[in-house]
Design a protein around this motif. Structure first.
Motif, PDB file in Angstrom:
ATOM      1  N   ARG A  45       0.808  -1.212   0.000  1.00 35.56           N
ATOM      2  CA  ARG A  45       0.000   0.000   0.000  1.00 35.56           C
ATOM      3  C   ARG A  45       0.839   1.259   0.000  1.00 35.56           C
ATOM      4  NH1 ARG A  45      -5.473  -0.482   1.795  1.00 35.56           N
ATOM      5  NH2 ARG A  45      -5.385   0.957   0.056  1.00 35.56           N
ATOM      6  N   GLY A  46       2.136   1.128   0.115  1.00 36.34           N
ATOM      7  CA  GLY A  46       2.979   2.306   0.175  1.00 36.34           C
ATOM      8  C   GLY A  46       3.009   2.868   1.581  1.00 36.34           C
ATOM      9  N   VAL A  47       3.230   4.191   1.665  1.00 36.18           N
ATOM     10  CA  VAL A  47       3.370   4.809   2.980  1.00 36.18           C
ATOM     11  C   VAL A  47       2.010   4.904   3.670  1.00 36.18           C
ATOM     12  CG1 VAL A  47       4.070   6.876   4.219  1.00 36.18           C
ATOM     13  CG2 VAL A  47       5.331   6.136   2.191  1.00 36.18           C
ATOM     14  N   ILE A  48       1.966   4.523   4.931  1.00 38.75           N
ATOM     15  CA  ILE A  48       0.766   4.720   5.743  1.00 38.75           C
ATOM     16  C   ILE A  48       1.067   5.876   6.680  1.00 38.75           C
ATOM     17  CG2 ILE A  48      -0.736   3.698   7.483  1.00 38.75           C
ATOM     18  CD1 ILE A  48      -0.033   0.990   6.104  1.00 38.75           C
ATOM     19  N   VAL A  49       0.292   6.949   6.526  1.00 39.78           N
ATOM     20  CA  VAL A  49       0.538   8.170   7.289  1.00 39.78           C
ATOM     21  C   VAL A  49      -0.401   8.182   8.496  1.00 39.78           C
ATOM     22  CG1 VAL A  49       0.451  10.688   7.206  1.00 39.78           C
ATOM     23  CG2 VAL A  49       1.166   9.389   5.182  1.00 39.78           C
ATOM     24  N   TYR A  50       0.154   8.405   9.675  1.00 36.40           N
ATOM     25  CA  TYR A  50      -0.697   8.606  10.852  1.00 36.40           C
ATOM     26  C   TYR A  50      -0.915  10.102  10.998  1.00 36.40           C
ATOM     27  CZ  TYR A  50       0.335   3.853  12.474  1.00 36.40           C
ATOM     28  OH  TYR A  50       0.451   2.497  12.600  1.00 36.40           O
ATOM     29  N   LEU A  51      -2.169  10.515  11.094  1.00 34.70           N
ATOM     30  CA  LEU A  51      -2.380  11.945  11.155  1.00 34.70           C
ATOM     31  C   LEU A  51      -3.417  12.319  12.206  1.00 34.70           C
ATOM     32  CD1 LEU A  51      -4.308  13.035   7.936  1.00 34.70           C
ATOM     33  CD2 LEU A  51      -4.330  10.761   8.876  1.00 34.70           C
ATOM     34  N   ARG A  52      -3.299  13.546  12.656  1.00 37.23           N
ATOM     35  CA  ARG A  52      -4.240  14.115  13.618  1.00 37.23           C
ATOM     36  C   ARG A  52      -4.822  15.342  12.925  1.00 37.23           C
ATOM     37  NH1 ARG A  52      -4.910  16.464  19.118  1.00 37.23           N
ATOM     38  NH2 ARG A  52      -6.487  18.016  18.603  1.00 37.23           N
ATOM     39  N   ILE A  53      -6.174  15.356  12.804  1.00 31.71           N
ATOM     40  CA  ILE A  53      -6.813  16.493  12.149  1.00 31.71           C
ATOM     41  C   ILE A  53      -6.901  17.644  13.150  1.00 31.71           C
ATOM     42  CG2 ILE A  53      -8.811  17.265  10.799  1.00 31.71           C
ATOM     43  CD1 ILE A  53      -7.371  14.701   9.731  1.00 31.71           C
ATOM     44  N   VAL A  54      -6.400  18.790  12.743  1.00 33.14           N
ATOM     45  CA  VAL A  54      -6.453  19.961  13.622  1.00 33.14           C
ATOM     46  C   VAL A  54      -7.647  20.833  13.236  1.00 33.14           C
ATOM     47  CG1 VAL A  54      -5.207  21.995  14.421  1.00 33.14           C
ATOM     48  CG2 VAL A  54      -3.985  19.859  14.030  1.00 33.14           C
ATOM     49  N   ASP A  55      -7.739  21.200  11.982  1.00 30.48           N
ATOM     50  CA  ASP A  55      -8.866  21.992  11.464  1.00 30.48           C
ATOM     51  C   ASP A  55      -9.342  21.363  10.163  1.00 30.48           C
ATOM     52  OD1 ASP A  55      -9.101  24.176  13.307  1.00 30.48           O
ATOM     53  OD2 ASP A  55      -7.213  24.972  12.490  1.00 30.48           O
TER      54      ASP A  55
ATOM     55  N   GLY B 293      -6.180   9.211  12.783  1.00 33.40           N
ATOM     56  CA  GLY B 293      -6.371   8.052  11.917  1.00 33.40           C
ATOM     57  C   GLY B 293      -5.216   7.880  10.965  1.00 33.40           C
ATOM     58  N   TYR B 294      -5.487   7.146   9.884  1.00 31.38           N
ATOM     59  CA  TYR B 294      -4.421   6.915   8.907  1.00 31.38           C
ATOM     60  C   TYR B 294      -4.876   7.324   7.522  1.00 31.38           C
ATOM     61  CZ  TYR B 294      -6.942   2.660   7.545  1.00 31.38           C
ATOM     62  OH  TYR B 294      -7.894   1.780   7.105  1.00 31.38           O
ATOM     63  N   LEU B 295      -3.894   7.544   6.679  1.00 30.11           N
ATOM     64  CA  LEU B 295      -4.152   7.966   5.303  1.00 30.11           C
ATOM     65  C   LEU B 295      -3.261   7.135   4.385  1.00 30.11           C
ATOM     66  CD1 LEU B 295      -3.938  11.699   4.198  1.00 30.11           C
ATOM     67  CD2 LEU B 295      -2.694   9.957   2.960  1.00 30.11           C
ATOM     68  N   ILE B 296      -3.872   6.638   3.303  1.00 27.16           N
ATOM     69  CA  ILE B 296      -3.082   5.882   2.323  1.00 27.16           C
ATOM     70  C   ILE B 296      -3.272   6.543   0.968  1.00 27.16           C
ATOM     71  CG2 ILE B 296      -2.858   3.665   1.134  1.00 27.16           C
ATOM     72  CD1 ILE B 296      -3.707   2.324   3.751  1.00 27.16           C
ATOM     73  N   SER B 297      -2.168   6.809   0.292  1.00 30.23           N
ATOM     74  CA  SER B 297      -2.241   7.504  -0.997  1.00 30.23           C
ATOM     75  C   SER B 297      -1.338   6.866  -2.027  1.00 30.23           C
ATOM     76  CB  SER B 297      -1.814   8.966  -0.823  1.00 30.23           C
ATOM     77  OG  SER B 297      -2.868   9.716  -0.338  1.00 30.23           O
ATOM     78  N   ASN B 298      -1.021   5.606  -1.829  1.00 26.43           N
ATOM     79  CA  ASN B 298      -0.084   4.940  -2.726  1.00 26.43           C
ATOM     80  C   ASN B 298       1.213   5.735  -2.853  1.00 26.43           C
ATOM     81  OD1 ASN B 298       0.780   2.901  -4.362  1.00 26.43           O
ATOM     82  ND2 ASN B 298      -0.103   3.772  -6.227  1.00 26.43           N
ATOM     83  N   ILE B 299       1.717   6.197  -1.727  1.00 25.11           N
ATOM     84  CA  ILE B 299       2.931   7.016  -1.724  1.00 25.11           C
ATOM     85  C   ILE B 299       4.138   6.082  -1.733  1.00 25.11           C
ATOM     86  CG2 ILE B 299       4.268   8.745  -0.437  1.00 25.11           C
ATOM     87  CD1 ILE B 299       1.512   9.476   0.909  1.00 25.11           C
ATOM     88  N   LYS B 300       4.923   6.145  -2.804  1.00 26.01           N
ATOM     89  CA  LYS B 300       6.110   5.291  -2.860  1.00 26.01           C
ATOM     90  C   LYS B 300       7.367   6.129  -2.632  1.00 26.01           C
ATOM     91  CE  LYS B 300       3.784   1.542  -4.164  1.00 26.01           C
ATOM     92  NZ  LYS B 300       3.588   0.364  -3.338  1.00 26.01           N
ATOM     93  N   GLU B 301       7.227   7.445  -2.778  1.00 27.16           N
ATOM     94  CA  GLU B 301       8.385   8.315  -2.592  1.00 27.16           C
ATOM     95  C   GLU B 301       8.523   8.621  -1.105  1.00 27.16           C
ATOM     96  OE1 GLU B 301      11.577   9.511  -3.489  1.00 27.16           O
ATOM     97  OE2 GLU B 301      10.409   9.033  -5.300  1.00 27.16           O
ATOM     98  N   LEU B 302       9.425   7.890  -0.468  1.00 32.90           N
ATOM     99  CA  LEU B 302       9.464   7.960   0.989  1.00 32.90           C
ATOM    100  C   LEU B 302       9.798   9.355   1.492  1.00 32.90           C
ATOM    101  CD1 LEU B 302      11.216   4.566   1.723  1.00 32.90           C
ATOM    102  CD2 LEU B 302       8.814   5.061   1.377  1.00 32.90           C
ATOM    103  N   GLY B 303      10.590  10.098   0.728  1.00 33.94           N
ATOM    104  CA  GLY B 303      11.013  11.430   1.161  1.00 33.94           C
ATOM    105  C   GLY B 303       9.863  12.429   1.231  1.00 33.94           C
TER     106      GLY B 303
END
Lengths: 601, 311
Positions: free
Chosen positions: A209-219, A261-271
């Motif tokens: 799935r590529g990068v799995i981003v953990y995020l906190r929604i602020v606004d 939660g988490y976000l998946i965007s098929n991110i392969k560019e780790l940088g």
């Protein structure tokens, strides 16, 4: 599909604790309450996702779990952001805390306040969050809550009235903690109508799935199929999947302010994914960047090399992946005469380095060799400029510099009163400077010493533990640099300098260190068909010598008809093992030897 | 195995193979404590003509430390029982290089063994085979093996002492009086064909190496099935032949026979490497014989390691 919650029904919190004070167990009890009988995983410590964590009993990777609970007739969403407990990981604790409004300060009721309890509580208090002390393991026969309440007031200046008591193991007192979280920890603030601002507080890489981003929604609100923009990395992605961990991933269509939660965007560019970065919308009104995280300062450096040079590029990818998951790791390519092409890597501490190395090997399958760790040094050159170095090979010729400065850390060491003697001698042997001694309670004391970091990163923890029957704990502040009489000690194997084995050490200590390193090498380097001299030298002066005598006997005593296949396989295995060795000149040095040298002090 | 069982077994075997009329050597292995007069007689009467006795040591402290249930006296008694029953070819098995063992003790063991005047002696250096209790202790750091230099000295003096007593080292760990070598083992070191019967027994026939099923219950049902079977390519068979043949410091490997068996001449196949071994003083290469020098014998695993094909 999970529903969304208004901010007043959300609580975001962490559990901070000293190692082994029961953090993961308490998290498991929360899960039990939130998802009773929900396909129960019987495995203990459900939050720790990596094998390594379970093996070492420590949590390295922060994970976030959403708990949906009915409290006083109302539905609540409690997001538990897990934090690591070890001293090396203050940086990760800080990241996790930035996604919360409150923290449970979990304290083992038998062991009391430990060095990391102090360090983590300070981090939380600095961020102005609600800190709720909780005493765990309260039903142990040697629990002493009254005494610890006293320590709490004395050391952390926290109110001990109404401290919650629980047994995370049995679950006793846990429901009351949940009620208190809702009561005391503030609900997140956030405007659902404002432009999107979400904080990346963690990330992981999944092969498919590529990068799995953990995020906190602020606004604002993030929705599936939104086009989003990572402000710091200046990258755009489409949101393919959003969800929460419960702890199993559960996709949802939207995440609202205060939600985690988490976000998946098929991110392969780790940088493109930087922990601490802000996510906003790609088009229209863009939001302001959230306060970023402090850049971590690597305090331990070592070289990491692939055993087989063809694995160099794979190692780079593996390091990229690791960095995504643990942004505090820093690396740059380097070359070594003995080891070929590899990377110089910076870590927050020695344990951090060990865990990273194990994860690299385990997750990438690449065999690696790691050189002796070193702290960073500042060199004052004769032309008046200073230069930072983090590898022994970079120390210039003595004629080119006026002084070498090493990092000194102010260390707080908590020990039982009857162990003061041995720990004071340990610190003074390690070139420490005594600052002060404070009694926390009748039988516990906090010693404050200035110690050279280089002395701390070797086996200081082991010595502290063994000198205090396991009760001593320590943590230290940011280092400052001071001049010291430091030299580069070189190791010569069969007259060839092994750059990967050289170390910077104090002049008075060079001979002892040199001897210790040679003794280890003599044991670990197998005999060759010729005699192999080993030498430790500072400048042109030889400080220590050892000799590995020539191999003169290597023959199997027993080999009959039925043994042929086994014998042949054994020979093949030995040949394979030889391939994995590194050559220094004409001498084959096994990986084990490089690693064993790290353990000498 | 009791003596009745032994008689029944060998009688049955004889019905199938007629070994009593044809076999040159019928060896039986026994431990001293179970080798009684009655058993010795049963063995001789059923057609055995060679005995291998697991003595291991004459030192009480060593026998005890290694959980041997017999004593030195019991070992000697077993030897005399064998002689009395009519065994004219007897081997005694010994182990040496126990950590801290006084070399004089080991020499005394050999002297004492020689006084019994056996035809054959096997002297094995204590080995750390994978999976054994000793190996586990060693890995756990609770067992320090004897120093390598001491082991080498013992390896060399064992030969010196025994040659003074009339025994020749014909294999790394095996010593015999003239023409008393173990024919069966010699056949396997020379890579001649052999058949193994019974559970887990290995065979080497027509270029195929195989092993019988190890589990006795399964083996009973399917005695002709192999648990492993491997056809060796000529290059592989040649390597195996060297692996075994170089263990014989006297005979070495016959180039002609190697050529006949595998179609390859080892001296040509490893031409470059053997030149290096020759200049190292490890190998002797003659018109029809390749064998190790005393130094080469000590380094046989190093030699073989370098001869392994690249993978």
């Amino acid at each position: 599909m999970p529903k969304n919650y208004p901010t007043e029904r959300i609580r975001n919190f962490s559990i901070i604790a000293h190692i082994d004070h029961g953090k993961s167990t308490l998290a498991d009890r929360f899960l039990d309450i939130a998802t009773p009988g929900d396909g129960r995983k019987k495995q203990e410590q459900r939050l720790d996702s990596m094998d390594l964590e379970r093996e070492r009993g420590i949590t390295i990777k922060a994970a976030a779990v959403s708990l949906e609970l009915k409290i006083k007739g109302q539905d609540y969403l409690l997001n538990l952001i897990d934090t690591p407990g070890h001293v090396d990981f203050a940086y990760e604790v800080e990241k996790s805390l930035q996604a919360c409004e409150g923290a449970l300060l979990l304290i083992d009721a038998a062991q009391g306040i430990q060095a990391q309890t102090v360090a983590n509580a300070m981090l939380a208090l600095e961020q102005d969050m609600e800190v709720m002390p909780v005493f765990n393991k309260i039903d142990l026969p040697h629990a002493r809550p009254d005494e610890i309440a006293q320590e709490l007031e004395h050391v952390l200046l926290l109110e001990s009235e109404g401290v919650l008591h629980c047994s995370a193991k049995t679950g006793k007192g846990v429901p009351a903690i949940i009620d208190e979280i809702v009561e005391r920890i503030p609900a997140p603030k956030g405007d659902p109508k404002a432009p999107l601002r979400a904080l990346i507080f963690d990330a992981a890489y999944d092969e498919y799935r590529g990068v799995i981003v953990y995020l906190r929604i602020v606004d604002g609100i993030i929705r599936k199929r939104d086009l989003v923009h990572m402000i710091g990395a200046d990258a755009n992605y489409e949101v393919l999947e959003l969800g929460r961990y419960t702890p199993e991933p559960k996709p949802c269509d939207e995440l609202h302010p205060g939600e985690v939660g988490y976000l998946i965007s098929n991110i392969k560019e780790l940088g493109d994914i930087r922990v601490g970065d802000t996510i906003t919308v790609n088009k229209g009104e863009r939001a302001e960047v959230l306060a970023g995280y402090r850049e971590p300062q690597p305090m331990v450096w070592c070289g990491i090399y692939p055993v087989q040079s063809k694995d160099f590029e794979d190692l780079r990818t593996a390091l990229d992946t690791l960095k995504l998951n643990d942004s505090s790791i820093i690396f740059e390519p380097e070359t070594s005469e003995a080891l070929g092409f590899g990377f110089r890597c910076g870590f927050l501490g020695l344990l951090h380095m060990e865990i990273a190395q194990e994860r690299l090997e385990r997750e990438s399958g690449i065999d690696i060799v790691q050189t002796a760790p070193t702290v960073p040094y500042q060199i004052l050159l004769t032309d008046g400029t200073t230069r930072d170095i983090h590898r022994p090979g970079d120390l210039p010729d003595p004629t080119q510099y006026n002084e070498v400065r090493e990092p000194i850390v102010t260390s707080h060491i908590l020990v039982p009163t009857d162990c003061i003697g041995p720990i004071m001698s340990l610190c003074s042997e390690r070139r420490g400077v005594f600052l002060k001694q404070e009694h926390l309670s009748a039988n516990r004391v906090m010693l404050t010493w200035d110690l050279p970091l280089a002395e701390v990163i070797y086996d200081f923890y082991d010595k502290l533990k063994s000198g205090t029957k396991g009760y001593g704990t320590m943590n230290f502040d940011e280092p400052r640099f001071f001049a010291a009489n430091l030299v580069k000690m070189r190791i010569l194997v069969n007259e060839v300098e092994a750059d990967a084995l050289s170390v910077i050490c104090h002049a008075d200590d060079a001979q002892r260190r040199g001897r210790a390193v040679l003794q280890v090498l003599r044991k670990e380097i197998p005999r060759h068909q010729f005699k192999v001299p080993l030498q430790a030298a500072v400048g042109g002066k030889i400080l220590a010598r050892e000799t590995i005598s020539a191999l003169s006997k290597n023959v199997t005593a027993k080999c009959y008809g039925g043994d042929i296949t086994r014998k042949r396989k054994l020979l093949e295995k030995q040949k394979e093992g030889k391939k994995r060795m590194k050559s220094i000149g004409s001498v084959e040095v096994p990986q084990k030897a490089f690693l064993a040298v790290l353990r000498t002090d | 195995m009791g003596d009745d069982n032994l008689r029944f077994f060998l009688d049955s075997l004889n019905e199938i193979t007629h070994f009593r009329n044809s076999a040159a050597e019928v060896s039986i292995e026994a431990n001293p404590e179970s080798f009684t007069d009655a058993f010795a007689t049963a063995a001789i009467e059923s057609g055995c003509n060679r005995l291998s006795l697991g003595v291991q040591s004459f030192q009480p402290n060593i026998l005890q430390a290694y959980d041997r249930v017999h004593s030195a006296d019991e070992a000697k008694r077993a030897f005399y029982s064998a002689r009395k029953a009519g065994f004219s070819r007897i081997n005694l098995d010994f182990i040496y290089a126990f950590p801290g063992q006084d070399p004089k003790q080991w020499e005394a063991d050999l002297q004492e063994a020689a006084r019994l005047d056996p035809e054959h002696l096997s002297c094995y250096e204590l080995a750390y085979e994978p999976g054994t209790a000793l190996t586990k202790l060693k890995q756990a750091g609770r067992w320090e093996p004897e120093d390598e230099d001491v082991c080498q000295a013992l390896f060399e003096s064992t030969e010196n002492w025994l040659s003074g007593l009339g025994y020749t080292r014909y294999e790394i760990s095996n010593y015999a009086k003239p023409r008393e070598e173990c024919l069966h083992n010699l056949a396997s070191w020379r890579s001649l064909d052999y058949i193994g019967l019974g559970t887990g027994a290995a065979s080497w026939r027509n270029g195929i190496r195989s092993k019988n099923i190890l589990d006795p219950r399964v083996y009973q049902k399917r005695p002709f099935e192999q648990s492993e079977s491997e056809a060796r390519l000529p290059e592989e068979a040649l390597f195996d032949l060297m692996l075994m043949g170089l263990r014989l410091p006297q005979q070495g490997v016959s180039r002609k026979r190697a050529l006949r068996q595998t179609g390859l001449d080892p001296a040509e196949y490893w031409c470059e490497l053997f030149n290096q071994f020759k200049s190292n003083g490890w190998l002797e290469i003659k018109a029809d014989c390749i064998r190790t020098t005393p130094r080469g014998l000590l380094l046989l695993d190093t030699i073989l390691g370098q001869m392994l094909p690249e993978v």
